[in-house]
Design a protein around this motif. Sequence first.
Motif, PDB file in Angstrom:
ATOM      1  N   SER A   1      20.689 -46.843  59.026  1.00 53.56           N
ATOM      2  CA  SER A   1      20.752 -45.527  59.485  1.00 53.56           C
ATOM      3  C   SER A   1      19.484 -45.116  60.541  1.00 53.56           C
ATOM      4  O   SER A   1      19.936 -44.249  61.431  1.00 53.56           O
ATOM      5  CB  SER A   1      20.550 -44.524  58.109  1.00 53.56           C
TER       6      SER A   1
ATOM      7  N   PRO B   1      27.067 -45.233  57.350  1.00 48.70           N
ATOM      8  CA  PRO B   1      27.120 -44.864  58.787  1.00 48.70           C
ATOM      9  C   PRO B   1      27.692 -43.647  59.214  1.00 48.70           C
ATOM     10  O   PRO B   1      27.239 -42.867  59.778  1.00 48.70           O
ATOM     11  CB  PRO B   1      28.123 -46.025  59.672  1.00 48.70           C
ATOM     12  N   LEU B   2      28.924 -43.372  58.585  1.00 54.63           N
ATOM     13  CA  LEU B   2      29.423 -41.977  58.940  1.00 54.63           C
ATOM     14  C   LEU B   2      28.449 -40.718  58.413  1.00 54.63           C
ATOM     15  O   LEU B   2      28.305 -39.766  59.144  1.00 54.63           O
ATOM     16  CB  LEU B   2      30.887 -41.818  57.948  1.00 54.63           C
TER      17      LEU B   2
ATOM     18  N   ALA C   1      22.312 -37.364  62.070  1.00 53.07           N
ATOM     19  CA  ALA C   1      21.663 -37.780  63.358  1.00 53.07           C
ATOM     20  C   ALA C   1      21.806 -36.799  64.221  1.00 53.07           C
ATOM     21  O   ALA C   1      21.101 -36.825  65.377  1.00 53.07           O
ATOM     22  CB  ALA C   1      21.944 -39.136  63.547  1.00 53.07           C
ATOM     23  N   VAL C   2      22.932 -36.150  64.287  1.00 47.36           N
ATOM     24  CA  VAL C   2      23.268 -35.063  65.455  1.00 47.36           C
ATOM     25  C   VAL C   2      22.707 -33.864  65.292  1.00 47.36           C
ATOM     26  O   VAL C   2      22.557 -32.992  66.470  1.00 47.36           O
ATOM     27  CB  VAL C   2      24.717 -34.964  65.616  1.00 47.36           C
TER      28      VAL C   2
ATOM     29  N   ILE D   1      21.030 -45.416  63.666  1.00 43.81           N
ATOM     30  CA  ILE D   1      22.196 -44.421  64.171  1.00 43.81           C
ATOM     31  C   ILE D   1      21.072 -43.053  64.266  1.00 43.81           C
ATOM     32  O   ILE D   1      21.636 -42.178  65.108  1.00 43.81           O
ATOM     33  CB  ILE D   1      22.929 -44.056  62.791  1.00 43.81           C
ATOM     34  N   TYR D   2      20.048 -42.848  63.790  1.00 35.16           N
ATOM     35  CA  TYR D   2      19.225 -41.765  63.968  1.00 35.16           C
ATOM     36  C   TYR D   2      18.580 -41.716  65.339  1.00 35.16           C
ATOM     37  O   TYR D   2      18.445 -41.035  66.090  1.00 35.16           O
ATOM     38  CB  TYR D   2      18.288 -41.478  62.726  1.00 35.16           C
TER      39      TYR D   2
ATOM     40  N   VAL E   1      25.501 -40.387  60.814  1.00 28.97           N
ATOM     41  CA  VAL E   1      25.983 -39.922  62.211  1.00 28.97           C
ATOM     42  C   VAL E   1      25.800 -38.235  61.910  1.00 28.97           C
ATOM     43  O   VAL E   1      25.385 -37.518  62.841  1.00 28.97           O
ATOM     44  CB  VAL E   1      27.322 -40.354  62.662  1.00 28.97           C
TER      45      VAL E   1
END
Length: 250
Positions: free
Chosen positions: A55, A141-142, A148-149, A58-59, A145
């Motif tokens: 993660s 991961p989903l 993270a946005v 991803i972040y 995401v």
Amino acid sequence: MTGALFAMLAMTAIVAMRYLAVSGAFAAATRALRPGLYAGLDPQIRREIGWSLASAAIYGLPAGLVAWGWQERGWTRTYTDAEAFPLWWLPVSVFLYLLAHDAWFYWTHRWMHRPRPFRAAHAVHHASRPPTAWAAMSFHPLEAVLGAVVIPALVFVIPIHVAALGVVLAVMTFMGVTNHMGWEVFPQAIVQGPAGNWLITASHHQRHHEHYRCNYGLYFRFWDRLCGTDKGLGSLDRPDPGVGRAAGGG
């Protein structure tokens, strides 16, 4: 784009080190102050660390790209001159970021408790039974995401001083770790008092991990109260691992 790639990799490393440092510190505090609380959870903790480091990338990647765009291209509304906005805007901007993040978290989190997204992604986080100080970023991961946005998107919309942004990130990290570690860092006067009626602490989030279909918020209990999903405080005794395994809708 070499500079952008370097910024993305550097931010990934920073997020990973921040996670290891903060979660590690609270895990050490747990061993000292609540000995035996994580007994027998070593395999789970290894999984939590593995998912969390994934993660971190991803972040880190979007955050690094946005940070590069701010410094090199002026993409965002982040500012460094404290006089660019009135001083009262500093705390207001922090509060607005936390409110926006909390709203996004509540609704995406509630969506992830629907049967399909739960099985596909959110079950990874709920595999931590009970959650530990290492579980704050233990996401598929989903889900990572979706988390993270938020802050990278907000810096394009709401002006914020870099120091205030640092406060937002510190609060996010602190609350993410302490809400999962199985005991309260806050005194009972806060948890059981007026502030605890609106702020989320470990006792509130523990009930979510016990019963799944309630207490979806991140910082504040506002959305849970408004939507009828606030079920009060949970027990910080180790929950039954079988509770809540059927985790549909919400």
